[in-house]
Structure formats: structure tokens, C-alpha cells
Scaffold this motif. Sequence first.
Motif, short mmCIF file in Angstrom:
data_model
loop_
_atom_site.label_atom_id
_atom_site.label_comp_id
_atom_site.label_asym_id
_atom_site.label_seq_id
_atom_site.Cartn_x
_atom_site.Cartn_y
_atom_site.Cartn_z
N ASP A 23 4.44 78.12 59.28
CA ASP A 23 4.08 78.15 60.70
C ASP A 23 2.72 77.46 60.88
O ASP A 23 1.93 77.38 59.94
N MET A 24 2.47 76.99 62.08
CA MET A 24 1.23 76.24 62.34
C MET A 24 0.02 77.17 62.21
O MET A 24 0.03 78.31 62.68
N GLN A 25 -1.04 76.65 61.58
CA GLN A 25 -2.27 77.42 61.40
C GLN A 25 -3.45 76.64 61.95
O GLN A 25 -3.45 75.42 61.91
N PRO A 26 -4.48 77.34 62.40
CA PRO A 26 -5.69 76.64 62.83
C PRO A 26 -6.32 75.91 61.64
O PRO A 26 -6.19 76.35 60.49
N PHE A 27 -6.99 74.82 61.94
CA PHE A 27 -7.60 73.94 60.94
C PHE A 27 -8.41 74.70 59.87
O PHE A 27 -8.18 74.53 58.67
N ASP A 28 -9.33 75.58 60.31
CA ASP A 28 -10.22 76.24 59.33
C ASP A 28 -9.44 77.15 58.40
O ASP A 28 -9.69 77.21 57.20
N LYS A 29 -8.45 77.86 58.98
CA LYS A 29 -7.64 78.77 58.17
C LYS A 29 -6.81 77.97 57.16
O LYS A 29 -6.67 78.37 55.99
N ALA A 30 -6.27 76.84 57.59
CA ALA A 30 -5.47 76.02 56.69
C ALA A 30 -6.32 75.50 55.53
O ALA A 30 -5.90 75.54 54.37
N LEU A 31 -7.55 75.07 55.83
CA LEU A 31 -8.43 74.57 54.76
C LEU A 31 -8.80 75.70 53.80
O LEU A 31 -8.92 75.48 52.59
N ALA A 32 -8.97 76.90 54.34
CA ALA A 32 -9.32 78.04 53.48
C ALA A 32 -8.20 78.33 52.48
O ALA A 32 -8.45 78.78 51.36
N HIS B 230 -16.71 69.49 58.17
CA HIS B 230 -16.09 70.50 57.31
C HIS B 230 -15.38 69.82 56.13
O HIS B 230 -15.55 70.22 54.98
N LEU B 231 -14.63 68.77 56.44
CA LEU B 231 -13.88 68.08 55.39
C LEU B 231 -14.82 67.46 54.35
O LEU B 231 -14.57 67.55 53.14
N SER B 232 -15.91 66.83 54.80
CA SER B 232 -16.77 66.19 53.80
C SER B 232 -17.59 67.21 53.01
O SER B 232 -18.08 66.89 51.93
N SER B 233 -17.69 68.44 53.52
CA SER B 233 -18.40 69.47 52.76
C SER B 233 -17.55 70.05 51.62
O SER B 233 -18.06 70.72 50.73
N LEU B 234 -16.25 69.79 51.64
CA LEU B 234 -15.38 70.32 50.59
C LEU B 234 -15.51 69.45 49.34
O LEU B 234 -15.28 68.25 49.40
N LYS B 235 -15.81 70.07 48.20
CA LYS B 235 -16.04 69.24 47.02
C LYS B 235 -14.74 68.66 46.46
O LYS B 235 -14.73 67.67 45.76
N GLN B 236 -13.59 69.30 46.81
CA GLN B 236 -12.33 68.76 46.29
C GLN B 236 -11.72 67.68 47.17
O GLN B 236 -10.64 67.20 46.92
N SER B 237 -12.47 67.29 48.22
CA SER B 237 -11.90 66.35 49.18
C SER B 237 -12.13 64.91 48.76
O SER B 237 -13.22 64.52 48.35
#
Lengths: 239, 239
Positions: A148-157, A202-209
Amino acid sequence: MNDAKIRLYVEHSLGQGQSIALSREHAHYLFGVMRLSVGAAILLFNGTEDGEWRAEVIVAGKRNGIVKCTFQTQSLQLPPNLWLMFAPIKKSRTDFIVEKATEMGVSCILPVQTDFTNAKRIQLDRLQAHAVEAAEQCGGTFVPRVQDMQPFDKALAELGDRQLLFCDEKMVGEKPIMRKTPGPWAILIGPEGGFSKRERDHLSSLKQSCTISLGPRILRADTAAVAALTIWQMTLGDW
Amino acid sequence: MNDAKIRLYVEHSLGQGQSIALSREHAHYLFGVMRLSVGAAILLFNGTEDGEWRAEVIVAGKRNGIVKCTFQTQSLQLPPNLWLMFAPIKKSRTDFIVEKATEMGVSCILPVQTDFTNAKRIQLDRLQAHAVEAAEQCGGTFVPRVQDMQPFDKALAELGDRQLLFCDEKMVGEKPIMRKTPGPWAILIGPEGGFSKRERDHLSSLKQSCTISLGPRILRADTAAVAALTIWQMTLGDW
């Protein structure tokens, strides 16, 4: 000998001599539309370790029918541990993305609601049915689950330490180069109109990105999904 | 400063101070649908060396209008010398292939009639309009020409010594590896149901033909087109 052309996904266990009662829809399709009769062969798979089986028609009714498994024709082939995350767009293009992701080979499909996503909800049943139909048609034995669709922050978590391939339309014109770290990955395709400043930070702060560009023209989201999946499959996947 | 959002393809020369009378359709779209008024800016391109220009609305009528070029915003960016040849399939998927080929960057789109192609003719005007729309939306300054459908043998004869990338569903499961010969190329996508024995023999007899596989699942023709274009663009193209 495999004399069967039609492939169907069923929610039923499959095995030697196993009889399966067909759903009304499948009976209508096989006997009403495709005009199969008793003795005809089809292929069945259920997305589990049962794999794919040849089955023969035992009873052919107008609204029901029974088929019986004769022998296994394929074992289960799992796709790579790869998620496709995307921001739903117009209905027909969202259907397309689910179909393409299934054909290209992903383990899970995650619709994501971003700041610039217009869609407030998705029709999960319809999208899952598209994944089933694509699996039936591409010869795969696995059906990726549509979440099901999730908000962006929750999906990244939910990513945990899963690697993330992020296709950035702001990088148009730069070379598509990706990191070759093995293990679980996710591909993130942005909405038409791109990500918001907050989301990009948010995306560039993720080290796995890992950010790549998809050429000098701006691709629609469904084109970008197939292109990114091709690059990933060629580099790290099962192609 | 580029304050314009809407991009339109026009069949008119573009240059400093040039006035352009809009077609009825464009006037309706700009002034009826998008509600632009005098002084608003749009972007125009014509697929030639004129490139892309910012233009201002001078006259905004219900069924007509005039815009005037103010300055050039992009020079012409030609795609690689790459043809996409494909066997037309269902109408909506054929439209999609033309759209995707334009976004991905090809110079020419050639529908091909194969032994297993059901389509007897194509709607050339509609397909060309899809290419125009895709170019307007992807930010490209070039519109690939859609050719009329040709029989398989005639289409192959047109190749001359152009390199040919042939995506063979019979090779499912083998690695997609392609030759890195520079120069003009064509990509050939087969019809659903594949090529006939005769056609496959013809293809393997061509010394410029390079065969690749597109992974372990059977891709629909439109998926295969995007995947093959991605591989080509990454290896030899403008990505």
C-alpha cells in the motif's frame, strides 16, 4: 513435453496429482474464451516453491472446472532482492510501472507518496492484479507483492541499510554510473515534477543512497523505471 | 531568464524577432485550456537547427494567436544516429513504443511487418503526433521521423552497413553483451511470438548483426524497446 500455452497464477498448492478447483473467472477464460476442453493442458504457478506445473483439464464447466497437476515444468525462480519505489502518477502509467517492474524482475513494489504526488490513494487490488497478469505473461514463477502507498519519510525508514538507487532528473546530462555493492537494493523513481527540496536533502543525507542520471532528456516516470531497472539488472541483477 | 513552462513543436522557422501565427489547435490549447494571455511566455522548437526559442504572446484569440521569438533557449541537440525498428503490436503499445523511443533518443522510428505481425498497416499521422508530443514533454529539440511500415526484408535491405542490435527472446537467460562498434546503429525488437525461422536465418546471415538477450523473463515488446535502448545508450549513446 510441454504442450501447454496458457499460464495461470492460482492461490492453491501445486504438486504431483494435485487437483485444483478453478475460480469462476479462470473457468470462464479457459472454457468460454479460449475454448479448451477436457484433456487440454495449461501451466499453473502460485508464486511459491511449488514452481510451475503442467495441469490437465478434468472438468470443463461454464462457471467452474477442475484441473490436475501432471508434472513440474519449472522450479521457482526468485527475482533479485530489489524493491521498486515510485510515486504514483496517472492511472494507466501506474499500471504500466507495476507491469514493467514485474517483467524486469523485482521482489517488491512500493508506491510512495511524495510532496509533489497528486495521488492520495492507490487501488491496491488492481495493481496487484496487474502484477499477476504480467507474471503470467512473462513466464515468471514469482509475483512481486505490491504494498500500500506510504508517505515518503516512512518508506525511506523501511529501507534499513538497503542500498538505494535514486534517479535524479536534476542530474540530466551526467553519466549514469552506479555503485556495485551487492546485497539488497531499492530503486526510487521520482514523481513528475521531481522531489521537493526537503525530500532531496533527506535523500542525500542517506549514506546508502547512490544517485544516477538517465540521459540528457527528461524521461516520464514509467520510462525511467524501465531504464533504471535495466541498468540495475545489467550491473547487479539476474540478466 | 526562462519563465516559460509550456513547450510546443511548430512547423515554422524560429529566430530573433520572428512572429509566428499559431495553429487553431495551439491557440485553443494556450488560450482556452491553459488560459495564457498577452505577454505570457512559451517555448517553441521546430526540430531544426533553429533550436528552442522563448516566445511571447502578442495576440491571444479563441481560434488563433500570434507569438514572437525573444531569445534562443537551447540549440538543436541531435540524438545519436540510431534507428528503432519494431513490429507493431496492439495500438496502445505501438503508441507507447514511439513515445519511449523519442524520450530515450533515436533518430528514426521504423515499423516493420514480420511474418508474425498481425498489423497490416499503421496510422502514420497518429504515431508521428505521439513522437511530437513526447519531444515536447521530454525537453528534446529533435523529433524522430516515423516511417511508414515496411516488409521485413525491405527494412533489412535499408540498413546498408549500419550495425544491428537484435534482441532475441530465444536467448533468454544469456548475458546481454553488445559490441562497441561506433557509427550508425539500428535496434530491432521482434513481434510478440518472435521471428519466423526464415527471418531468424536472415538475421544471423547479416554480418553487422549483434544478438543480445534481455534477461530471464520474456519482455513485452514495449518493455524490450526501452531496455534495449537503455543498454545501447549506456554503451554507445549520449547518456
